[in-house]
Scaffold this motif. Structure first.
Motif: not given
Length: 1076
Positions: A449-450, A452-454, A893, A925
């Motif tokens: 979660e903390n 980078h999402r990509n 995401a 997910h």
């Protein structure tokens, strides 16, 4: 059309290399490949380019494309970033191999030594999304076709090692097997480099190998000399792992996995397990890979009772030693647990075999975990510098229930390789070490979660992975002791330097400072003159004045005129607990009589440490103290109010007189008359508690009757207890804030799991219906622990997300009737909506408007899930499916709007099956959310155990100090003052830990309420799916009750979320105010 069989020997060796499933087969097939191509193995990146140039084979082209894409990233500079760097990697575990891959891509010469000669660990590792993407990019699916197929997010250690071994061999890493690294051999004179001490008989070429970088990945048992390791201890924790043979039958594929279920939020499952088998666990995980892998945490007393352990030994090594473990009993234990967790649907469980041919089952201790104080060092002798780095378990031993080991291990491997690159660029030793330690500070905080999402952008550069990166968080001056010039003994840091368990001198404030603060707070109140910390408080007025100063509006000073000293003191103690979160450690009688001056000083110091930074004038304060005071024990206060609210609600359900008060969460300030809880806290303030509740002078435990010292005192219901005595009367579990209740019939305390239900006042209730044992033929639910444990793939594509901004919707009776009559199945005449464009939530919602089928979490039919499981197990995807899966992985995401649309879309399983990418995305997910909740629960539980251990140590130390203060009446005053200050420091430290414990218990409450909401929601949906004409009056009544229960659970969740958000904003405002 299938490709024609090749007659080229190199092609055959390459195919054998791809398919090899044993370490020795991988090595022999690779040697055959190199011989057929005339290439010398272990030659670095030039070797890879030679193999690629000569092996013009269709089956290899996709693999070359992936490796070329990785090697072509700018950070590697076409393999010329570290051309003159020589590295030695110790250990061929997943992290050591992954580090070797990065070093090879940088162009360094890499030699790897491994003491084992084969890979045999079947245990399964949970993979974060970035690790899945990273391994795919290295060709994982080419080497292992089942890698993370569909919704799978795990892999066995053995398979992970095999596929990484194949990559490092292709990249030219030189590997030596059966060689043990025993230490470093410093250069004897100038001009000679660092070498390794190796056993038993290393080849001459390896023995003379000189290197300037050492990467240790040899596991937690081996850390190179010079590094200091810190131990993090908790309560005794016994883990058990077991692997059963996976026959890959149709029946086995239909058994859903258990990503994790924990007692801390799902007590009913473990209570059912205990009733059925006598097995008492804290958690359990089940993964299906090469084997059926189970891992669980067992309680010691259960293992002793069932004969798994012969004898109870205080030493952990002796307790879990082979001489003390009964193998047959342990095998029966894990079989019974696995059978229960899977409803017996795995059939006859046959043990897989370990490297020694024994059943692959192990009991291990993870009470303490080791963490290196630093991630790197530099040693220099005779001008030769050596950079040492740690990765994997020798850097940080992972807490296995969190599933963070391989993910953070890979991150540490990337960070270590980045350090080597900076070293090769010529950066100074202190600069390199400072950057590495700055990255190390981030490692323990990382989560999916903390970061980078990509995940597609992740590379060796830390900036591509960490959003909040500060490579100057640690300065070069702070790492000087990590740079050793070996002319003396290595500098070692004190292992307890960072966590001594004590506060800095003077942090709790001296006795004079405490007195001065109390005088300031009580100044101006009529009849209050504080001149000391004993007799000035005997009439109760000073204490009432202090409470009034901090919480105006509870009682006007003029109202104290008719009260006696005992009544006023009792009122002040109660209001301080109920409205300020200050738990008493001294009784009203002791304060009035002056019989416990140390207890009073400790009590007042709690006020001082909590409110010393609060402005003096609080006359205009509105709202609870927890929302306005920067240092207040807000979670302690909130849990106390919650505890009394629940007690009052239960009393109302029992038909007791609650004064007509509406049961609700108490989050607003109340006058004494409205705050008063029900029996047994009956009466109106300022009436003091009854004499039996005083427990003498507060110095005797109300249960065991033994002496109670100040730091040992735990207050509940106006009585004092030892923390170890304050346990559930039924299960003897430690009772924590907000997690217990008192039975009004017998007066005993119980955990909520065993608290007698209304109408059962004579003893504990055997448990709700949800605790009934599951049966193997329960086709209406997945064959996991229970429908309330985790949202299995057979029940819910994604779990219900927690949305702090959600507001409670109160429905009228007509609205609820219309809601219950909603049509819950799509019209068969409606055509399924067209496939919405990716990342286009508006179009997705528009396409789904005609097929909206109600509210709540959608249910996927078990038949669809079974078909998907069989598809994943038996049919590895083609290359086109692989590309589609990778694309779905990169779009994990989902924004909330798209996710909501997809949830509705998933209602129609027939429609959803036409879009496998979205289906896999949803289910993956769901598994991630499920794992996230399990990991959060385990992290909370681990920290609660650490706090319990730390509090016990503080209590023991405080007892010694208090005994010295009470017995040494002839000691010098200076010595007494030092002891008193030490006691106050210990009190403050304990209060800080208890405040943290309360914060964690709020998280536990949220997890438990999420579980209840999921369970009630699914049960309610079962009634709502019935046609209205077929519902009986009993069905309608049950539906109405479930709806009421659901709304109650949602309301309670919202109260906690709202409280946490208000407190967060308050703390943020306080920090901003302090910066101005």
């Amino acid at each position: 059309m299938a490709e024609p069989a090749s007659t080229n020997p190199a092609h055959a060796h390459f195919e054998s290399f791809l398919q090899a499933q044993l370490c020795q087969d991988v090595l022999s097939s690779f040697r055959g490949l190199c011989e057929a191509l005339g290439v010398e193995p272990g030659g670095g990146l030039p070797q890879y380019h030679k193999i690629k140039a000569q092996l013009n084979y269709w089956s290899a082209k996709s693999l070359w494309a992936k490796l070329d894409k990785r090697a072509g990233q700018p950070v590697y500079q076409q393999g010329r970033a570290c051309p003159n760097t020589k590295c030695l990697v110790v250990g061929a575990g997943p992290c050591g191999l992954r580090a070797a891959v990065e070093l090879a891509l940088l162009g360094a010469r890499v030699v790897l030594v491994e003491k084992r000669t084969k890979f045999s660990r079947h245990n399964v590792l949970h993979l974060w999304p970035f690790t899945i993407h990273d391994l795919r990019a290295l060709g994982a699916k080419k080497f292992y076709g089942r890698f993370c197929t569909g919704t799978l997010d795990h892999i066995s250690i053995r398979q992970l090692q095999l596929l990484l071994l194949k990559v490092v061999l292709l990249l030219g890493v030189e590997i030596h097997w059966g060689v043990t690294f025993t230490g470093l051999q410093p250069p004897p004179k100038k001009g000679i480099g660092w070498r390794a001490q190796l056993q038993p008989n290393p080849p001459a070429q390896l023995a003379s190998y000189e290197f300037d970088v050492l990467i240790s990945a040899a596991g937690g048992k081996f850390v190179p000399e010079g590094f200091t390791v810190r131990e993090m201890r908790g309560k005794l924790a016994i883990g058990i792992t077991v692997n059963f043979v996976n026959g890959r039958t149709v029946e086995e594929t239909q058994v859903p996995e258990i990503s994790g279920v924990a007692r801390i939020y799902n007590q009913s499952f473990f209570q059912s397990l205990l009733k059925a088998t006598g097995i008492d666990l804290e958690n359990i995980v089940y993964y299906k890979d090469d084997t059926h892998y189970f891992v669980m945490t067992a309680k010691k007393q259960c293992l002793l009772r069932l004969g798994v352990l012969r004898q109870d030994w205080p030493e952990i090594d002796r307790l879990l030693g082979s001489a003390n473990v009964v193998p047959e009993a342990l095998q029966s234990f894990v079989r019974a647990a696995a059978d229960f967790a899977t409803h017996g649907k795995l059939g006859k469980l046959e043990f897989a075999r370990d490297a020694h041919g024994r059943p692959d089952i192990s009991a291990f201790d993870f009470t303490s975990m080791m963490r290196a104080e630093s991630a790197a060092r530099v040693q220099e002798k005779h001008g030769a510098r050596l950079l040492l780095g740690l990765v994997g378990d020798c850097l940080v031993e992972p807490f296995w229930p969190l599933g963070t080991g391989v993910a953070r291990g890979f991150l540490a491997a990337f960070d270590a390789a980045w350090m080597v690159k900076r070293w090769a660029e010529g950066a100074g030793p202190l600069e390199v070490l400072a950057e590495r330690e700055s990255l190390y500070q981030l490692l323990s905080q990382t989560s999916p979660e903390n970061m980078h999402r990509n995940v597609a952008q992740y590379a060796l550069d830390p900036a591509t992975r960490y959003p909040t990166l500060n490579l100057r968080a640690v300065t070069p001056n702070q790492v000087r002791d990590l740079y050793d010039v070996v002319a003396k003994e290595p500098v070692r840091r004190n292992s307890d330097k960072t966590d001594t368990g004590k506060l800095a001198a003077g942090s709790a404030g001296t006795q004079e400072e405490l007195l001065r603060w109390c005088q300031e707070q009580t100044a101006g109140y009529p009849g209050v003159h504080v001149t000391d910390l004993s007799s000035s408080w005997a009439d109760g007025r000073a204490l009432c004045a202090l409470v009034h100063r901090l919480r105006p509006g509870l009682l006007e000073p003029s109202e104290l005129q008719g009260l006696g000293a005992l009544e006023a003191t009792a009122w002040a103690l109660k209001m301080a607990e109920h409205e300020l979160g200050i738990t008493p450690v001294v009784s009203a009688k002791a304060v009035v009589a002056g019989s416990d001056p140390l207890g009073l000083i400790a009590y007042l110091s709690h006020f001082h440490s909590t409110f010393k930074n609060v402005p003096h004038n609080l006359g205009g304060l509105d709202g609870p103290a927890s929302q306005g005071f920067p240092g207040s024990s807000s979670a302690v206060l909130f849990l106390g109010k919650l505890q009394r609210t629940l007690q009052r609600t239960r009393a109302q359900e029992n038909g007791e007189d609650t004064g007509g008060k509406k049961p609700r969460l108490e989050v607003e300030a109340k006058s004494p008359s409205t705050e008063e809880p029900p029996a047994p806290e009956s009466g109106v303030p300022p009436t003091p508690p009854s004499q039996p509740q005083e427990a003498g002078a507060g110095d005797l435990c109300a249960l065991c009757g033994e002496q109670l010292y100040i730091l040992e005192r735990l207050c509940a219901d106006g009585r004092f207890f030892h923390r170890n005595c304050f346990r559930c009367r039924t299960c003897e579990a430690t009772l924590r804030p907000g997690d217990y209740g008192q039975h009004p019939g017998d007066g005993y305390f119980y955990c909520f799991q065993h608290l007698p239900q209304p109408g059962h006042k004579d003893g504990p209730d055997p448990g709700p219906k949800s605790q009934d044992l599951p049966t193997p033929d329960e086709n209406s639910m997945p064959s996991g622990p229970s429908t309330s444990v985790i949202p299995q793939e057979g029940t819910s594509p994604v779990p219900n997300p927690s949305q702090p901004t959600r507001r409670l919707i109160r429905l009228s009776s007509p609205e609820r009737q219309r809601l219950s009559s909603l049509k819950l199945t799509p019209d068969p005449e409606l055509e399924p909506p067209p496939k919405p464009p990716r990342s286009c939530s508006a179009l997705a919602r528009q396409a789904l408007e005609g097929s909206f089928v109600g509210w709540g979490i959608p249910v996927q039919s078990p038949q669809v899930v079974v078909a998907m499981k069989e598809e994943q197990e038996q049919s590895p995807p083609s290359s086109e499916e692989e590309e589609e899966e990778e694309e779905a992985e990169e779009t994990m995401a989902l924004d909330s709007d798209t996710q909501e649309a997809l949830l509705t879309f998933a209602k129609n399983s027939g429609t959803m099956s036409k879009y496998p990418t979205w289906r896999r995305t949803l289910l993956r997910h769901a598994r991630e959310e499920e794992m996230k909740r399990f990991c959060k629960a385990q992290a909370v539980q681990r920290r609660l155990h650490e706090i319990e251990t730390a509090v016990g140590e503080l209590e023991a130390e405080g007892t010694k100090v208090e005994q010295a203060l009470r017995s040494q009446s002839t000691s010098p005053e200076q010595q007494k003052a030092q002891w008193l200050e030490q006691l106050l420091q210990l009190v403050q430290k304990k209060n800080s830990l208890l405040a943290e414990e309360a914060e964690l218990m709020l998280t536990v409450k949220l997890l438990s309420l999420e579980e209840q909401q999921c369970e009630v929601d699914q049960e309610l949906r079962g009634y709502m799916n019935l046609e209205e004409a077929l519902k009986t009056p009993a069905d309608r009544q049950a539906e109405e009750q479930l709806l009421k229960k659901l709304l109650d659970v949602v309301e309670r969740r919202d109260e906690i979320v709202r409280f946490q958000e208000e407190r967060r904003l308050s703390e943020l405002a306080s920090r901003l105010g302090a910066q101005r």
